[in-house]
Scaffold this motif. Structure first.
Motif, short mmCIF file in Angstrom:
data_model
loop_
_atom_site.label_atom_id
_atom_site.label_comp_id
_atom_site.label_asym_id
_atom_site.label_seq_id
_atom_site.Cartn_x
_atom_site.Cartn_y
_atom_site.Cartn_z
N ILE A 388 0.84 -1.20 0.00
CA ILE A 388 0.00 0.00 0.00
C ILE A 388 0.87 1.26 0.00
O ILE A 388 0.62 2.21 -0.74
CB ILE A 388 -0.94 -0.01 1.22
N ALA A 389 1.91 1.25 0.83
CA ALA A 389 2.80 2.41 0.91
C ALA A 389 3.49 2.66 -0.42
O ALA A 389 3.63 3.81 -0.86
CB ALA A 389 3.84 2.20 2.01
N TRP A 390 3.90 1.57 -1.10
CA TRP A 390 4.58 1.72 -2.39
C TRP A 390 3.67 2.38 -3.43
O TRP A 390 4.08 3.34 -4.11
CB TRP A 390 5.06 0.37 -2.89
N PHE A 391 2.45 1.89 -3.57
CA PHE A 391 1.55 2.46 -4.57
C PHE A 391 1.19 3.91 -4.24
O PHE A 391 1.07 4.76 -5.14
CB PHE A 391 0.29 1.61 -4.70
N ILE A 393 3.10 6.12 -2.49
CA ILE A 393 4.28 6.96 -2.73
C ILE A 393 4.56 7.07 -4.23
O ILE A 393 4.94 8.14 -4.73
CB ILE A 393 5.50 6.39 -1.98
N LYS A 394 4.36 5.97 -4.95
CA LYS A 394 4.63 5.99 -6.38
C LYS A 394 3.72 6.99 -7.10
O LYS A 394 4.18 7.77 -7.95
CB LYS A 394 4.43 4.59 -6.97
N LYS A 395 2.44 6.98 -6.75
CA LYS A 395 1.49 7.86 -7.43
C LYS A 395 1.64 9.31 -7.01
O LYS A 395 1.49 10.22 -7.83
CB LYS A 395 0.06 7.39 -7.15
N THR A 396 1.91 9.55 -5.73
CA THR A 396 1.93 10.92 -5.23
C THR A 396 3.30 11.58 -5.27
O THR A 396 3.39 12.81 -5.31
CB THR A 396 1.41 10.96 -3.78
N VAL A 397 4.37 10.77 -5.24
CA VAL A 397 5.71 11.34 -5.17
C VAL A 397 6.58 10.94 -6.36
O VAL A 397 7.11 11.79 -7.08
CB VAL A 397 6.41 10.93 -3.85
N MET A 398 6.71 9.62 -6.58
CA MET A 398 7.69 9.15 -7.55
C MET A 398 7.31 9.44 -8.99
O MET A 398 8.15 9.86 -9.78
CB MET A 398 7.93 7.65 -7.34
N ASP A 399 6.04 9.19 -9.36
CA ASP A 399 5.63 9.45 -10.75
C ASP A 399 5.81 10.91 -11.13
O ASP A 399 6.35 11.21 -12.20
CB ASP A 399 4.18 9.00 -10.96
N PRO A 400 5.37 11.87 -10.27
CA PRO A 400 5.65 13.28 -10.62
C PRO A 400 7.15 13.58 -10.70
O PRO A 400 7.58 14.34 -11.57
CB PRO A 400 4.99 14.05 -9.47
N MET A 401 7.94 12.98 -9.79
CA MET A 401 9.38 13.21 -9.84
C MET A 401 9.99 12.62 -11.11
O MET A 401 10.87 13.24 -11.73
CB MET A 401 10.06 12.58 -8.61
N ASP A 402 9.54 11.42 -11.51
CA ASP A 402 10.04 10.80 -12.74
C ASP A 402 9.70 11.64 -13.96
O ASP A 402 10.51 11.78 -14.88
CB ASP A 402 9.45 9.40 -12.90
N ALA A 403 8.48 12.18 -13.98
CA ALA A 403 8.07 13.02 -15.11
C ALA A 403 8.94 14.27 -15.19
O ALA A 403 9.37 14.68 -16.28
CB ALA A 403 6.60 13.39 -14.97
N GLU A 404 9.20 14.87 -14.03
CA GLU A 404 10.04 16.06 -14.01
C GLU A 404 11.48 15.72 -14.41
O GLU A 404 12.12 16.45 -15.17
CB GLU A 404 10.02 16.68 -12.61
#
Length: 541
Positions: A388-391, A393-404
């Motif tokens: 749960i924590a991974w999904f 963090i991935k949606k709220t933090v990592m995906d935006p960071m990856d896009a940037e």
């Protein structure tokens, strides 16, 4: 901050296979045929006008360069391994010493490793670890039901080391550690000098903490498959000197298997043996430790899902201390970073959830002790919480960071290759101009046989929905595609189309497609193919 290595990765590389429209496993005959075909289009002698002749010289030189590399087995081996930069690497003279492509690849890897080691010697190599042990056992075994469960930090440890190269053979290593638990603390530091010897190394160290420490270590490669290292420490305490001896013998048992035997003599003497077997898709490790205070046998298995940058892990230990089983997953989140979540179940340890974050040579470990006993609820939540924590963090933090990050990398690549991209656009325009005679001839032949006629071909990015191309991020490639038709067939291989003659990349880092509108035997058809997708026309059936 981008390293030098990262900067070089942003450089656009030539794809000689695509430029000649060849598969990566092309035979010598296929390479010769593709070279002759392209030479007939771009050879300067085929063009009489001064402007056309000048453009032809540029395109023919590219064609000739691609042919020279791919037709030479040794140059091709380096190019296949590391790309065009391998052909420019320091140590090109290796071609005169090796015989086979496999030897070339091995030699290049050795040169690349030596270059990396030289770069490493130009800076300190910091390594560190922070471990924070969390006691959360009251969540599942509350001391007082009327109070909120307490979550406490049971202990914390910090370790850090740096390497300071003095010469190419001499290095100073400084390391220190701190440990705190239940209000008590300890720490220490060690300074070591290391010298590289012929097929080995020697290290002298001195430190302080729990008494003065003096040590001598060394290692040597005995053969291609056997290495040995060992040493001794003298720990000066108030009540006397405590000596310690240690030694490890490592043997490569086969291409994928390593075995080792380690002996420790001191306050906690032990003998251990370990066998590690590693392949591309999995690794297996077994160990046996006999000593004080425990004797145990351990086994671990890792499944490598390289396409998902994921590793699934299982491990078990059984011995005089009890038993322990672990399962978990390691996920690579960037070029230098990974996260790991493991669940440990055992007796007498209970249930422990471990998080580990690895960033380059720095690691952060968070063992969370959930239960002193094997409680089903603790096992369930320990297993579900990381997912749960991974999904989240991935949606709220990592995906935006990856896009940037992707956007920054694209802009950096554009800046670094601005002149090259301009040259690519000019070359594509020149290639289309030079292809006109060939285009007219092939069109005439295909019309006569009612064969494969390209009415329109566009390469680039499409707008949302995929039906229309973005004008500023696409280009018309009708002429280059028609010129690749031979005897009523067109074949493109599984690589980016941007390196084909008459093409360029109109939008670096974006997804692109190739849309071809064509007629075959008077039947009109339209097909879309992804940038790296292979294509053969006419379609079967």
């Amino acid at each position: 901050m981008a390293t030098d290595h990262e900067e070089s990765d942003a450089e656009l590389d030539e794809n000689y296979y695509t430029f000649l429209n060849l598969p990566r496993d092309a035979t010598a005959e296929q390479i010769n045929t593709a070279y002759r075909k392209q030479s007939r289009i771009f050879h300067p002698d085929k063009h009489l006008e001064p402007d056309s002749k000048k453009k032809a010289e540029i395109m023919f030189n590219r064609t000739k360069r691609a042919y020279e590399v791919l037709s030479d087995p040794q140059q091709r081996a380096i190019y296949d391994s590391v790309g065009e930069k391998g052909l420019r690497t320091e140590g090109w003279e290796i071609l005169h010493r090796t015989k086979t492509p496999a030897e070339i690849r091995e030699e290049y890897e050795r040169l690349a490793q030596a270059a990396a080691e030289r770069r490493l010697q130009q800076r300190t190599n910091p390594r560190g670890n922070i471990t924070i042990n969390v006691n959360a056992t009251e969540i599942f075994a509350p001391y007082d039901d009327s109070e909120m469960p307490r979550v406490e930090i049971g202990s914390m440890s910090i370790a850090q080391s740096i390497e300071a190269p003095i010469t190419r053979k001499d290095m100073i290593i400084m390391s220190g550690n701190l440990y705190s638990s239940n209000g008590n603390g300890s720490g220490g530091f060690v300074v070591a000098g290391r010298r590289l010897l012929n097929k080995g190394w020697l290290e002298l160290c001195a430190g302080a903490g729990n008494g003065f420490l003096l040590g001598l270590k060394g290692g040597r490669t005995l053969s291609q498959k056997v290495t040995v290292n060992g040493g001794t420490n003298l720990n000066f305490r108030d009540h006397g000197v405590i000596p310690a001896l240690f030694s490890t013998l490592a043997v490569q048992l086969d291409k994928h298997t390593m075995g080792s035997l380690t002996l420790n003599a001191g306050p906690q003497s032990s003998m251990s043996t370990q066998i590690d077997h590693s392949k591309e898709t999995y690794s297996l490790s077994s160990s046996l430790v006999i000593g004080t205070p425990n004797v145990y046998f351990g086994l671990s298995y890792t499944r490598k899902l390289m396409e998902n940058e994921l590793k699934l892990k299982l491990a078990a230990k059984v011995g005089t201390f009890g038993f322990m089983g672990e399962y978990g997953v390691e996920k690579k989140v960037s070029k230098y970073s990974s996260v790991t979540a493991m669940v440990s179940i055992g007796v007498p340890s209970g249930v422990i959830l471990k998080f580990k974050i690895l960033r380059s040579n720095q690691s952060y470990v968070f063992p969370i002790h959930l239960s002193d006993e094997i409680v089903p609820a603790a096992v369930f939540y320990a297993s579900v919480t990381p997912v749960i924590a991974w999904f989240f963090i991935k949606k709220t933090v990592m995906d935006p960071m990856d896009a940037e990050r992707k956007s920054i990398e694209v802009e950096r690549t554009k800046r670094q290759n601005e002149q090259r991209l301009t040259a690519k656009r000019q070359e594509a325009s020149a290639a289309v101009h030079l292809m006109q005679a060939t285009y007219n001839r092939i069109m005439t032949e295909e019309l006569e046989r009612t064969g494969l006629i390209i009415t329109r071909a566009v390469y680039g990015c499409t707008a949302e929905g995929g039906s229309q191309f973005k004008p500023e991020q696409s280009l018309d490639v009708t002429v280059p595609i028609q010129c690749m038709v031979k005897d009523g067939t067109l074949q493109l291989h599984d690589s980016s189309k941007s390196d084909l003659p008459g093409f360029y990349d109109p939008s670096i880092g974006e997804d692109k497609i190739l849309r071809i509108e064509y007629t075959y035997q008077n039947q009109f058809k339209v097909i879309n193919v992804k940038d790296n997708e292979a294509l053969q026309l006419p379609l079967a059936g």
